[in-house]
Enzyme design. Structure first.
Site, PDB file in Angstrom:
ATOM      1  N   TYR A  33      29.468 121.609  14.564  1.00 53.25           N
ATOM      2  CA  TYR A  33      30.139 120.567  15.020  1.00 53.25           C
ATOM      3  C   TYR A  33      29.791 119.195  14.485  1.00 53.25           C
ATOM      4  CZ  TYR A  33      32.173 118.026  19.095  1.00 53.25           C
ATOM      5  OH  TYR A  33      32.888 117.098  19.704  1.00 53.25           O
ATOM      6  N   LYS A  58      31.745 116.192  12.684  1.00 60.97           N
ATOM      7  CA  LYS A  58      31.886 115.015  13.287  1.00 60.97           C
ATOM      8  C   LYS A  58      31.342 113.890  12.309  1.00 60.97           C
ATOM      9  CE  LYS A  58      34.199 116.246  16.867  1.00 60.97           C
ATOM     10  NZ  LYS A  58      35.551 115.957  16.838  1.00 60.97           N
TER      11      LYS A  58
HETATM   12  P1  NAP Z   1      39.348 120.086  24.922  1.00 57.43           P
HETATM   13  O1  NAP Z   1      39.420 119.973  26.313  1.00 57.43           O
HETATM   14  O2  NAP Z   1      38.858 121.872  24.546  1.00 57.43           O
HETATM   15  O3  NAP Z   1      40.616 120.030  24.216  1.00 57.43           O
HETATM   16  C1  NAP Z   1      40.881 120.228  22.836  1.00 57.43           C
HETATM   17  C2  NAP Z   1      42.214 119.912  22.240  1.00 57.43           C
HETATM   18  O4  NAP Z   1      42.433 120.041  21.153  1.00 57.43           O
HETATM   19  C3  NAP Z   1      43.095 121.044  23.257  1.00 57.43           C
HETATM   20  O5  NAP Z   1      44.606 120.165  23.309  1.00 57.43           O
HETATM   21  C4  NAP Z   1      43.767 121.933  21.905  1.00 57.43           C
HETATM   22  O6  NAP Z   1      44.979 122.491  22.028  1.00 57.43           O
HETATM   23  C5  NAP Z   1      43.419 121.100  20.745  1.00 57.43           C
HETATM   24  N1  NAP Z   1      43.416 121.802  19.519  1.00 57.43           N
HETATM   25  C6  NAP Z   1      42.240 122.663  19.193  1.00 57.43           C
HETATM   26  N2  NAP Z   1      42.152 123.208  18.102  1.00 57.43           N
HETATM   27  C7  NAP Z   1      43.369 122.789  17.574  1.00 57.43           C
HETATM   28  C8  NAP Z   1      44.278 122.939  15.974  1.00 57.43           C
HETATM   29  N3  NAP Z   1      43.738 123.741  15.438  1.00 57.43           N
HETATM   30  N4  NAP Z   1      45.539 122.559  16.229  1.00 57.43           N
HETATM   31  C9  NAP Z   1      45.836 121.567  17.119  1.00 57.43           C
HETATM   32  N5  NAP Z   1      45.411 121.403  18.246  1.00 57.43           N
HETATM   33  C10 NAP Z   1      44.166 121.946  18.312  1.00 57.43           C
HETATM   34  O7  NAP Z   1      38.385 118.988  24.045  1.00 57.43           O
HETATM   35  P2  NAP Z   1      38.108 117.667  24.546  1.00 57.43           P
HETATM   36  O8  NAP Z   1      36.727 117.626  25.076  1.00 57.43           O
HETATM   37  O9  NAP Z   1      39.510 116.879  25.015  1.00 57.43           O
HETATM   38  O10 NAP Z   1      37.896 117.211  23.052  1.00 57.43           O
HETATM   39  C11 NAP Z   1      38.840 116.311  22.217  1.00 57.43           C
HETATM   40  C12 NAP Z   1      38.178 115.618  21.150  1.00 57.43           C
HETATM   41  O11 NAP Z   1      37.149 115.016  21.426  1.00 57.43           O
HETATM   42  C13 NAP Z   1      37.617 116.981  20.081  1.00 57.43           C
HETATM   43  O12 NAP Z   1      37.776 116.540  18.876  1.00 57.43           O
HETATM   44  C14 NAP Z   1      36.166 116.811  20.494  1.00 57.43           C
HETATM   45  O13 NAP Z   1      35.273 117.359  19.400  1.00 57.43           O
HETATM   46  C15 NAP Z   1      35.906 115.199  20.744  1.00 57.43           C
HETATM   47  N6  NAP Z   1      34.726 114.955  21.571  1.00 57.43           N
HETATM   48  C16 NAP Z   1      34.566 115.465  22.882  1.00 57.43           C
HETATM   49  C17 NAP Z   1      33.507 115.122  23.636  1.00 57.43           C
HETATM   50  C18 NAP Z   1      33.274 115.886  24.899  1.00 57.43           C
HETATM   51  O14 NAP Z   1      32.381 115.640  25.555  1.00 57.43           O
HETATM   52  N7  NAP Z   1      34.237 116.154  25.846  1.00 57.43           N
HETATM   53  C19 NAP Z   1      32.477 114.494  23.200  1.00 57.43           C
HETATM   54  C20 NAP Z   1      32.651 114.004  21.891  1.00 57.43           C
HETATM   55  C21 NAP Z   1      33.798 114.221  21.190  1.00 57.43           C
HETATM   56  P3  NAP Z   1      45.280 123.992  22.669  1.00 57.43           P
HETATM   57  O15 NAP Z   1      44.457 124.034  23.947  1.00 57.43           O
HETATM   58  O16 NAP Z   1      46.697 123.731  22.894  1.00 57.43           O
HETATM   59  O17 NAP Z   1      44.691 125.085  21.709  1.00 57.43           O
END
Ligand code: NAP
Length: 248
Positions: A156, A160
Site C-alpha cells: 500500500y 501511494k
Molecule cells: P473505502 O471506504 O474502502 O472505499 C474505497 C472505494 O474505492 C469504494 O467506493 C470502492 O468501490 C472503490 N474501489 C476499490 N477498488 C476499485 C476499483 N478497482 N475500481 C473502481 N473502484 C474501486 O476507502 P476510503 O477509506 O474511502 O479510501 C479512499 C481512498 O483514500 C483510497 O485511495 C485510500 O487508499 C485513500 N486513503 C484512505 C485513508 C483512510 O484512512 N481511510 C487514508 C489515506 C488514504 P466498491 O465498494 O464499489 O468496490
C-alpha cells in the site's frame, strides 16, 4: 457563487467513504458528477439519486479502475454523456495489509493495480479531452503512509508513494497546457477501510493525532474541492496532507 459551478468531474470509487464524501461536496458546489463504483452496486445507484437532489447532472458507472481498457471506455462514455471532463479525482483504492514475510504476489499485484495503475489508466485517458480544452485539474488520493511508510503496508505504501512521483511528473509534463496535477495525503480518516482495524489500534491513533480525532470524508472532500476549483489555479505538483497534524 459555487466553487465548482458548471464544471464536470469524474471521481473513481465514490460508492463509499472518502469518494462518497467528495461526490456530495462537489455536487453541493455545483459540479456535474460522473463517478465509478465496482462491487457496491446498490450504493452506487443510490448515490446517483443523492447527487441529483443538488440539482446537478450525475451518473454512476460500474468500472474497474485497475483495467486499462475499461478506463478508456469509461472516459469515452463520460464524454459522450457530459461533453467533457474538467476534473479527475483518482480516489479508488484498496488495502491488502500484511507483513512482507507473509505477503504473496497476488496481494502485491492487486494493490499496485487498484491503487497505482488505476491512476495511470484514468489520467492517460483524460489527458486527451483536457489537452483539447487546455485546462484540467487532476487530484490523486495518496496517503501519509506513502510519505513515511508503515509496517504491514509495504504494498500500500509503495503504491501511494508511486502516486506522488506520478503526480509531480504529470504536473511537469502538462503544466504548460494549464493542466494541474496534485495529490492529497490523508492521514487516518474513519471509513469502512479503517473500520476493519483493531479498535485498540484506532484509539491509540486518535490519541497520537495533534487534533485528537480521526478525520472525516468531509475533511478530505474540502481539500479536494479546493484543488478542483479555480481557487488553486496556481497550485500544481503538490501534496497536501489532510491528517490533523499526524505527519508533522
Ligand atoms: P473505502 O471506504 O474502502 O472505499 C474505497 C472505494 O474505492 C469504494 O467506493 C470502492 O468501490 C472503490 N474501489 C476499490 N477498488 C476499485 C476499483 N478497482 N475500481 C473502481 N473502484 C474501486 O476507502 P476510503 O477509506 O474511502 O479510501 C479512499 C481512498 O483514500 C483510497 O485511495 C485510500 O487508499 C485513500 N486513503 C484512505 C485513508 C483512510 O484512512 N481511510 C487514508 C489515506 C488514504 P466498491 O465498494 O464499489 O468496490
Amino acid at each position: 457563487m459555487k466553487l465548482l459551478e458548471g464544471k464536470i468531474a469524474l471521481i473513481t470509487g465514490a460508492s463509499r467513504g472518502i469518494g462518497h464524501g467528495i461526490a456530495l461536496k462537489f455536487a453541493e458546489q455545483g459540479a456535474n458528477v460522473a463517478f465509478t463504483y465496482l462491487s457496491s452496486i446498490e450504493k452506487g445507484q443510490a448515490l446517483e439519486k443523492e447527487l441529483e437532489a443538488y440539482g446537478i447532472k450525475a451518473k454512476g458507472y460500474r468500472s474497474d479502475a485497475a483495467d486499462f481498457k475499461a478506463a478508456e471506455e469509461l472516459v469515452n462514455a463520460v464524454i459522450a454523456d457530459f461533453g467533457t471532463i474538467d476534473i479527475l479525482v483518482n480516489n479508488a483504492g484498496i488495502t491488502r495489509d500484511t507483513l512482507l514475510m507473509r505477503m504473496n504476489e497476488q496481494q502485491w499485484d492487486e494493490v499496485m493495480n487498484a491503487n497505482l495503475k488505476s491512476v495511470f489508466n484514468l489520467t492517460k485517458a483524460v489527458t486527451k479531452p483536457m489537452l483539447k480544452q487546455r485546462k484540467g485539474s487532476i487530484i490523486n488520493m495518496s496517503s501519509v503512509v506513502g510519505i513515511k511508510g508503515n509496517a504491514g503496508q509495504s504494498n500500500y505504501a509503495a503504491s501511494k508513494a508511486g502516486i506522488i512521483g506520478f503526480t509531480k511528473s504529470i504536473a511537469l509534463e502538462l503544466g504548460s497546457r494549464n493542466i494541474r496535477s496534485n495529490a492529497i495525503a490523508p492521514g487516518f480518516i474513519e471509513t469502512e477501510m479503517t473500520a476493519a482495524l483493531d479498535p485498540k489500534v484506532v484509539a491509540e491513533w486518535r490519541d497520537s493525532i495533534p487534533l485528537k480525532r480521526g478525520g472525516t470524508p468531509d475533511d478530505v472532500a474540502n481539500a479536494t474541492v479546493f484543488l478542483a476549483s479555480d481557487m488553486s489555479a496556481y497550485i500544481t505538483g503538490q501534496v497536501i496532507n489532510v491528517c490533523g497534524g499526524m505527519l508533522t
